[in-house]
Structures are given as structure tokens and as C-alpha cells.
Design a protein around this motif. Structure first.
Motif, PDB file in Angstrom:
ATOM      1  N   THR A  74      -3.516  -5.858  -9.022  1.00 28.81           N
ATOM      2  CA  THR A  74      -2.344  -5.505  -9.118  1.00 28.81           C
ATOM      3  C   THR A  74      -2.108  -4.178  -9.597  1.00 28.81           C
ATOM      4  O   THR A  74      -2.968  -3.545 -10.289  1.00 28.81           O
ATOM      5  CB  THR A  74      -1.301  -6.724  -9.901  1.00 28.81           C
ATOM      6  OG1 THR A  74      -1.957  -6.795 -11.189  1.00 28.81           O
ATOM      7  CG2 THR A  74      -1.778  -7.857  -9.184  1.00 28.81           C
ATOM      8  N   SER A  75      -0.695  -3.650  -9.855  1.00 32.01           N
ATOM      9  CA  SER A  75      -0.541  -2.300 -10.389  1.00 32.01           C
ATOM     10  C   SER A  75      -0.671  -2.371 -11.907  1.00 32.01           C
ATOM     11  O   SER A  75      -1.270  -1.555 -12.722  1.00 32.01           O
ATOM     12  CB  SER A  75       1.046  -2.184 -10.129  1.00 32.01           C
ATOM     13  OG  SER A  75       1.851  -2.989 -10.747  1.00 32.01           O
ATOM     14  N   GLY A  76      -0.185  -3.735 -12.417  1.00 28.09           N
ATOM     15  CA  GLY A  76      -0.895  -3.908 -13.976  1.00 28.09           C
ATOM     16  C   GLY A  76      -2.197  -3.876 -14.299  1.00 28.09           C
ATOM     17  O   GLY A  76      -2.850  -3.194 -15.207  1.00 28.09           O
ATOM     18  N   ASP A  77      -3.011  -4.481 -13.472  1.00 28.39           N
ATOM     19  CA  ASP A  77      -4.347  -4.445 -13.302  1.00 28.39           C
ATOM     20  C   ASP A  77      -4.933  -2.827 -13.411  1.00 28.39           C
ATOM     21  O   ASP A  77      -5.786  -2.472 -14.280  1.00 28.39           O
ATOM     22  CB  ASP A  77      -5.256  -5.303 -12.282  1.00 28.39           C
ATOM     23  CG  ASP A  77      -4.844  -6.573 -12.193  1.00 28.39           C
ATOM     24  OD1 ASP A  77      -4.467  -7.262 -13.363  1.00 28.39           O
ATOM     25  OD2 ASP A  77      -5.095  -7.086 -11.287  1.00 28.39           O
ATOM     26  N   ILE A  78      -4.499  -2.108 -12.550  1.00 28.67           N
ATOM     27  CA  ILE A  78      -4.914  -0.853 -12.200  1.00 28.67           C
ATOM     28  C   ILE A  78      -4.562  -0.118 -13.552  1.00 28.67           C
ATOM     29  O   ILE A  78      -5.525   0.631 -14.097  1.00 28.67           O
ATOM     30  CB  ILE A  78      -4.350  -0.008 -11.148  1.00 28.67           C
ATOM     31  CG1 ILE A  78      -4.785  -0.805  -9.841  1.00 28.67           C
ATOM     32  CG2 ILE A  78      -4.641   1.455 -10.907  1.00 28.67           C
ATOM     33  CD1 ILE A  78      -6.175  -0.819  -9.671  1.00 28.67           C
TER      34      ILE A  78
ATOM     35  N   LEU B  10       2.374  10.671  -2.449  1.00 34.92           N
ATOM     36  CA  LEU B  10       3.319  10.982  -3.209  1.00 34.92           C
ATOM     37  C   LEU B  10       3.654  10.235  -4.459  1.00 34.92           C
ATOM     38  O   LEU B  10       3.775  10.432  -5.519  1.00 34.92           O
ATOM     39  CB  LEU B  10       4.767  10.706  -2.169  1.00 34.92           C
ATOM     40  CG  LEU B  10       4.651  11.722  -1.188  1.00 34.92           C
ATOM     41  CD1 LEU B  10       6.005  11.332  -0.151  1.00 34.92           C
ATOM     42  CD2 LEU B  10       5.191  12.875  -1.593  1.00 34.92           C
ATOM     43  N   LEU B  11       3.514   8.832  -4.051  1.00 31.08           N
ATOM     44  CA  LEU B  11       3.861   7.782  -5.011  1.00 31.08           C
ATOM     45  C   LEU B  11       2.630   6.834  -5.059  1.00 31.08           C
ATOM     46  O   LEU B  11       1.921   6.221  -4.040  1.00 31.08           O
ATOM     47  CB  LEU B  11       4.946   7.014  -4.915  1.00 31.08           C
ATOM     48  CG  LEU B  11       6.314   7.963  -5.127  1.00 31.08           C
ATOM     49  CD1 LEU B  11       7.510   7.205  -4.714  1.00 31.08           C
ATOM     50  CD2 LEU B  11       6.494   8.336  -6.439  1.00 31.08           C
ATOM     51  N   GLY B  12       2.032   6.359  -6.122  1.00 28.81           N
ATOM     52  CA  GLY B  12       0.872   5.393  -6.138  1.00 28.81           C
ATOM     53  C   GLY B  12       1.467   4.045  -6.936  1.00 28.81           C
ATOM     54  O   GLY B  12       2.658   3.623  -6.726  1.00 28.81           O
ATOM     55  N   THR B  13       0.434   3.112  -7.568  1.00 29.12           N
ATOM     56  CA  THR B  13       0.739   1.815  -8.023  1.00 29.12           C
ATOM     57  C   THR B  13       1.736   1.836  -8.984  1.00 29.12           C
ATOM     58  O   THR B  13       2.383   0.749  -9.264  1.00 29.12           O
ATOM     59  CB  THR B  13      -0.369   1.423  -8.261  1.00 29.12           C
ATOM     60  OG1 THR B  13      -1.222   2.133  -9.050  1.00 29.12           O
ATOM     61  CG2 THR B  13      -1.617   1.145  -7.081  1.00 29.12           C
TER      62      THR B  13
ATOM     63  N   PRO C   8       0.780   3.334   1.006  1.00 31.47           N
ATOM     64  CA  PRO C   8       1.873   4.003   1.503  1.00 31.47           C
ATOM     65  C   PRO C   8       3.391   4.158   0.771  1.00 31.47           C
ATOM     66  O   PRO C   8       3.577   3.208  -0.009  1.00 31.47           O
ATOM     67  CB  PRO C   8       2.497   3.174   2.996  1.00 31.47           C
ATOM     68  CG  PRO C   8       1.193   2.583   3.160  1.00 31.47           C
ATOM     69  CD  PRO C   8       0.465   2.189   1.956  1.00 31.47           C
ATOM     70  N   THR C   9       3.620   5.161   0.419  1.00 31.85           N
ATOM     71  CA  THR C   9       4.652   5.696  -0.172  1.00 31.85           C
ATOM     72  C   THR C   9       6.083   4.937   0.098  1.00 31.85           C
ATOM     73  O   THR C   9       6.354   4.838   1.624  1.00 31.85           O
ATOM     74  CB  THR C   9       5.304   7.002  -0.550  1.00 31.85           C
ATOM     75  OG1 THR C   9       4.267   7.651  -0.862  1.00 31.85           O
ATOM     76  CG2 THR C   9       6.526   7.312  -1.088  1.00 31.85           C
ATOM     77  N   GLY C  10       6.450   3.989  -0.873  1.00 29.78           N
ATOM     78  CA  GLY C  10       7.808   3.321  -0.458  1.00 29.78           C
ATOM     79  C   GLY C  10       7.367   1.772  -0.030  1.00 29.78           C
ATOM     80  O   GLY C  10       8.277   1.008   0.239  1.00 29.78           O
ATOM     81  N   VAL C  11       6.244   1.381  -0.198  1.00 29.79           N
ATOM     82  CA  VAL C  11       5.572   0.094  -0.276  1.00 29.79           C
ATOM     83  C   VAL C  11       5.399  -0.469  -1.488  1.00 29.79           C
ATOM     84  O   VAL C  11       4.763   0.371  -2.381  1.00 29.79           O
ATOM     85  CB  VAL C  11       4.403   0.018   0.660  1.00 29.79           C
ATOM     86  CG1 VAL C  11       3.861  -1.425   0.334  1.00 29.79           C
ATOM     87  CG2 VAL C  11       4.757   0.204   2.039  1.00 29.79           C
ATOM     88  N   SER C  12       5.866  -1.534  -1.959  1.00 24.98           N
ATOM     89  CA  SER C  12       5.491  -2.137  -3.459  1.00 24.98           C
ATOM     90  C   SER C  12       3.915  -2.532  -3.421  1.00 24.98           C
ATOM     91  O   SER C  12       3.607  -3.262  -2.696  1.00 24.98           O
ATOM     92  CB  SER C  12       6.305  -3.404  -3.539  1.00 24.98           C
ATOM     93  OG  SER C  12       5.871  -4.037  -4.932  1.00 24.98           O
ATOM     94  N   ALA C  13       3.351  -2.119  -4.600  1.00 21.09           N
ATOM     95  CA  ALA C  13       1.755  -2.528  -4.894  1.00 21.09           C
ATOM     96  C   ALA C  13       1.606  -4.005  -4.846  1.00 21.09           C
ATOM     97  O   ALA C  13       0.564  -4.147  -4.452  1.00 21.09           O
ATOM     98  CB  ALA C  13       1.521  -1.755  -5.860  1.00 21.09           C
ATOM     99  N   ASP C  14       2.631  -4.666  -5.304  1.00 23.26           N
ATOM    100  CA  ASP C  14       2.492  -6.188  -5.685  1.00 23.26           C
ATOM    101  C   ASP C  14       3.028  -6.885  -4.703  1.00 23.26           C
ATOM    102  O   ASP C  14       2.374  -8.025  -4.717  1.00 23.26           O
ATOM    103  CB  ASP C  14       2.684  -6.470  -7.219  1.00 23.26           C
ATOM    104  CG  ASP C  14       2.046  -5.621  -8.390  1.00 23.26           C
ATOM    105  OD1 ASP C  14       1.017  -5.166  -7.981  1.00 23.26           O
ATOM    106  OD2 ASP C  14       2.598  -5.417  -9.284  1.00 23.26           O
ATOM    107  N   THR C  15       3.917  -6.638  -4.098  1.00 23.88           N
ATOM    108  CA  THR C  15       4.738  -7.771  -3.184  1.00 23.88           C
ATOM    109  C   THR C  15       4.710  -7.372  -1.843  1.00 23.88           C
ATOM    110  O   THR C  15       4.818  -8.201  -1.017  1.00 23.88           O
ATOM    111  CB  THR C  15       6.189  -7.723  -3.690  1.00 23.88           C
ATOM    112  OG1 THR C  15       6.747  -6.444  -3.249  1.00 23.88           O
ATOM    113  CG2 THR C  15       6.290  -8.009  -5.086  1.00 23.88           C
TER     114      THR C  15
END
Length: 491
Positions: free
Chosen positions: A6-10, A122-125, A157-164
Motif C-alpha cells: 500500500t501507499s503507507g507501506d511504501i 506525474l503522481l505516485g503512491t 497511472p496518474t489519477g488512480v488511487s494507489a490503495d483502492t
């Protein structure tokens, strides 16, 4: 099994690694090299344009562009916002030296020419969900360029939630996503999976700080051998009881029984109310049938059984909760589905904590929302959090059905992404209950039984769709094709 973080793990892994080794720039260069490697292996032409944000994701993109420039690629880098700090400044310098070009600001007009490869960095986790301003404009440019070029997303992909897996309406639609430090839930769960395209996962940190709850993608190699010894008998493969069926829904328990028999259970016994049991007596071939006149009949009927499935087609009568309560006290591995779960939601799911044997719950999102006493929207928008909350609250294995199946246990969560649109029909859950019940009957550990059952039922469903099509296939066609899922593991 393949790691999912998850983003928190990273965030925790990166912070620990940098604090330990003071190697932020080295990690970025390593990540960039892996992205460049993936691009080279998936593109025949050597022209790439990069769109980079101001954070770590953008830094990985600049590092990848520098690596490709060194390999002779024609590259162009546009920065939505220039990053700050020594590490990113050194990366900009490195890119300029290797490509002979500057990192450019995003142009005010949409006049960027086509490229063979279009890279979304553009945007990461670490980004919050949503798109606005220059990031929204850049995502739209990437999608336009993707009409003629191949889009590669860095990490997700930018615009996609890393966790959901939630996706903004203008999220980048990638052909390839290069996940750094393992898969992210958002590229496995839907709708994010539809935006990710093909997904490759690389480990950037050699020995990362691992989270307390591990998450994995369950794959073909994780299914144990199903080969049987020649010198065996039916008792070696367990005796499964299925409490289910009613005059209103007689087919559900039949599907479960057939699936269980085709999943290796030595014997299967259907337990139903007396009227339904009389109907089953004329329709069931390999399974046995026993009437349940009252809840207090259950202990005697479960004597000698090695696993129990409760719920398929059981109905919502006044005795259902009492029947489920009796089953929970039987002290054997037990799966609860459908009407069994609905009875628990009405009568109080706290009784699950008093179960004397290991449990597997197999709800769909609506059933899980009832068990957790929350809104359906809460489960749908963050299924990973919901299934893990249920596993912790009820101290058992919880399988959440969906286009991607989530299986949460005490210490880990597994993802299974096999299956097809043709399985979105009433009865598919009953087939799954029977498959998992078959594995439980012959001694499989509950979380493994649930994950392997979901994976193999999904493979069988895919085989059924290949034969009948997604419109015409039925849950029984999935049962018919279970052998195609199992045969590779019997050799």
C-alpha cells in the motif's frame, strides 16, 4: 506469491531505507534504470516523451529519461512543476548532460507532437486522490498522445488511487505500468486495473522494511499439488456437510455440492429441511441427503464430518440463525455464505467470536456492509480496508467477492484476479462455496483454501466463457470446467 504494498507501506519502506543508508539519489537512479529497462523491452522505436511531477514519481521519470538518453534514445522531459532539493537538481543536470536538452515546463498550449512512447511520471503512491490544475491538463495531454503512442505509467497511472483502485474520469490510460517496490492494490483492483494495462513489478530496495500485515497477489504457482496417491480411499479426502437449500432456492445447494465433489471432497452430505430433502433425494446422484427437522438435530448429523458449508439457498426463515449457531459450535472448519451471512447480520455477528473451529466468511460487498453495520459505499470505495477490518473484528478468514477477490486472514491479505464477466450471475457464489468447502474437507488451511478456491474457480469460469461466451454461460458451466483448472496440478 507476489508482493503487494500500500501507499503507507511504501512511505515507511522508503523512509527506513533512506534513514539507514542516506541513499535517496541512488534509489531514484535504480528506479529510473528499471523503468528504462521496461520501456526498452516493450518498445521497438526509440523516441520517448516524459511528463514529470515535482515529487519522487517525477524524479524516477527524469532518471529513466537520462538512462534512455545515454542509450541513444531521443527524449523530451516536461515538468509540471520543477522539483526542489539537491537530489532532483542533480538529476536535472544528469539529464541535460546525457541528452543535451533542458527539462522544460509544461507548455501553455497542447502542441506537443506525437512520440512512440509517452511516459506518465506525474503522481505516485503518495498523491491524494483527484486531479486538478496542471496535473489534470498533463493527464489529458498524455491520453491524447496515447492515441498514437504507447503510454507507460511509472508506479501507477496518474489519477488512480494507489490503495483502492478508484479512478478519476481523466485518469491516465496506460498500456504498461511499471510498479516499483511491488504491486500496488490500485493496479489490481477495479477500475484501476483497466487503466493500468499490462503490469510489471520490480523491487527497488533489496531488503525492505516489511509491513506487519503482508499482502500478496495469488498466482498459478501458489496452488499446491492435487496429485493423489494410488493407495487411498474416500475417507482420506474428507467428509463435507452442506447446510443449505430451500423450496424457494433449491439449486444453490446443488451447485455447491457438485462443485465440492469436483473439488476433491471424499463425500458430500446435503442437510436441508425435510420438504427440500425429499426433493433432493430424487435429484442428487453422488451426494447424500439428510433432513434437518430442527436445529438440535445438527450435532448428530455432523458427526464424523470434517468440514461444513452453511448458507447456499438456505432462505431467511426464523430457524436459520439457530441452525448457523449450532454449526458454529461443531468444532470443524466452517464456511458461511449467502443466507448464513444474512442471518448473522440480523441476529448478531458477534456469535462468530464463539465459534469452536476455524471460519471462512465469503460475502459480497452488500453482505459485508451488513456484517460491519456500515454503508455499502464504504465497502465499494475501499474494499481492502473493509475486508481487513472484518477479518480483524471476527478473527477469521474473510473472502470478499468481486471482479478481484480479496482474502484477508489474521496476518495477511491475498488478491486473486482470475475470473470473467460471465461469472457475474446468481449461483457463482454457491459454486465458490462448494470449491472452498471441498478444500476445507480434506484439510487445507482456511486462508489457503479460500484463495486457491477463488483462483481455481476463476480459471474454470474463464474456460467456461471460452466455450459458451459470457452471455450464455451459467454457473453450472463453471462446475463443468473445474477439471480444466485442476488437471495441471495433478501431474
Amino acid at each position: 506469491m507476489k508482493d503487494v504494498f500500500t501507499s503507507g507501506d511504501i512511505k515507511a519502506m522508503d523512509a527506513h531505507e533512506i534513514a539507514l543508508h542516506n541513499n535517496e539519489l541512488e534509489l531514484i537512479r535504480r528506479a529510473g534504470s528499471l523503468v528504462a529497462q521496461a520501456i526498452c523491452s516493450h518498445a521497438s522505436r526509440r523516441r520517448a516523451v516524459f511528463f514529470c511531477g515535482s515529487g519522487n514519481n517525477g524524479a524516477d521519470g527524469v532518471a529513466a529519461a537520462a538512462t534512455l538518453a545515454e542509450l541513444g534514445w531521443e527524449t523530451r522531459v516536461y515538468a509540471v512543476r520543477l522539483g526542489q532539493g539537491e537530489a532532483i537538481s542533480r538529476l536535472y543536470t544528469q539529464y541535460r548532460m546525457k541528452s543535451g536538452r533542458e527539462v522544460l515546463p509544461l507548455p501553455s498550449n497542447d502542441g506537443i507532437p506525437p512520440y512512440d512512447v509517452v511516459v506518465d511520471a506525474l503522481l505516485g503512491t503518495g498523491a491524494r486522490f483527484g486531479l486538478e490544475g496542471d496535473y489534470l491538463r498533463a493527464a489529458r495531454i498524455i491520453n491524447r498522445l496515447g492515441e498514437s503512442g504507447r503510454v507507460v505509467a511509472v508506479d501507477l497511472p496518474t489519477g488512480v488511487s494507489a490503495d483502492t483502485g478508484r479512478a478519476h474520469e481523466n485518469a491516465v490510460r496506460a498500456d504498461l505500468t511499471v510498479c516499483l517496490s511491488g504491486f500496488k492494490p490500485g493496479v489490481i483492483l477495479y477500475p484501476g486495473a483497466e487503466y493500468a494495462g499490462e503490469v510489471l513489478a520490480y523491487q527497488v530496495i533489496p531488503s525492505p522494511l516489511l509491513p506487519s500485515r503482508r499482502r500478496y497477489l495469488f498466482t498459478r504457482s501458489d496452488v499446491h499439488s492435487l496429485k493423489r496417491s494410488r493407495n487411498t480411499h474416500k475417507g482420506d479426502y474428507g467428509r463435507l456437510a452442506i447446510l443449505g437449500g430451500s423450496m424457494e432456492m433449491p439449486g444453490a445447494a446443488l451447485l455447491s455440492a457438485e462443485a465440492a465433489l469436483r473439488s476433491g471432497a471424499g463425500t458430500v452430505t446435503l442437510l436441508s429441511d425435510p420438504e427440500t430433502a425429499r426433493v433432493y433425494a430424487h435429484r442428487v446422484r453422488e451426494a447424500m441427503v439428510r433432513p434437518v427437522a430442527a436445529p438440535h438435530d445438527m450435532p448428530a448429523l455432523l458427526q464424523g464430518k470434517t468440514a461444513l458449508v452453511m448458507g447456499p439457498g438456505l432462505g431467511d426463515g426464523p430457524r436459520v440463525y439457530e441452525l448457523v449457531a449450532e454449526g458454529l459450535s461443531a468444532g470443524m472448519p466452517t464456511l458461511i455464505d449467502a443466507d448464513g451471512l444474512n442471518a448473522l447480520a440480523r441476529g448478531g455477528p458477534e456469535i462468530l467470536l464463539s465459534a469452536s473451529g476455524p471460519l471462512v466468511l465469503t460475502p459480497h460487498p452488500k453482505e459485508l456492509s451488513r456484517l460491519l453495520d456500515t454503508e455499502l459505499r464504504t465497502v465499494v470505495e475501499d474494499p481492502l480496508a473493509a475486508v481487513e477490518e472484518a477479518a480483524n473484528r471476527f478473527r477469521c478468514t474473510v473472502l470478499l467477492k468481486g471482479a478481484v477477490t480479496l482474502i484477508a486472514g489474521a496476518e495477511s491479505t491475498l488478491f486473486s484476479n482470475r475470473g470473467c464477466a460471465g461469472m457475474a450471475k446468481g449461483g457463482s457464489g454457491d459454486v465458490l462455496s462448494g470449491v472452498i468447502g471441498g478444500f476445507l474437507a480434506h484439510g487445507a488451511e482456511p486462508q489457503y483454501a479460500a484463495a486457491a478456491g477463488a483462483y481455481l474457480a476463476g480459471v474454470a469460469g474463464e474456460a467456461a466463457m471460452a466455450r459458451y461466451g459470457s452471455t450464455a454461460m451459467t454457473p453450472y458451466h463453471t462446475v463443468e470446467c473445474l477439471h480444466k483448472a485442476y488437471l495441471p496440478y495433478e501431474s
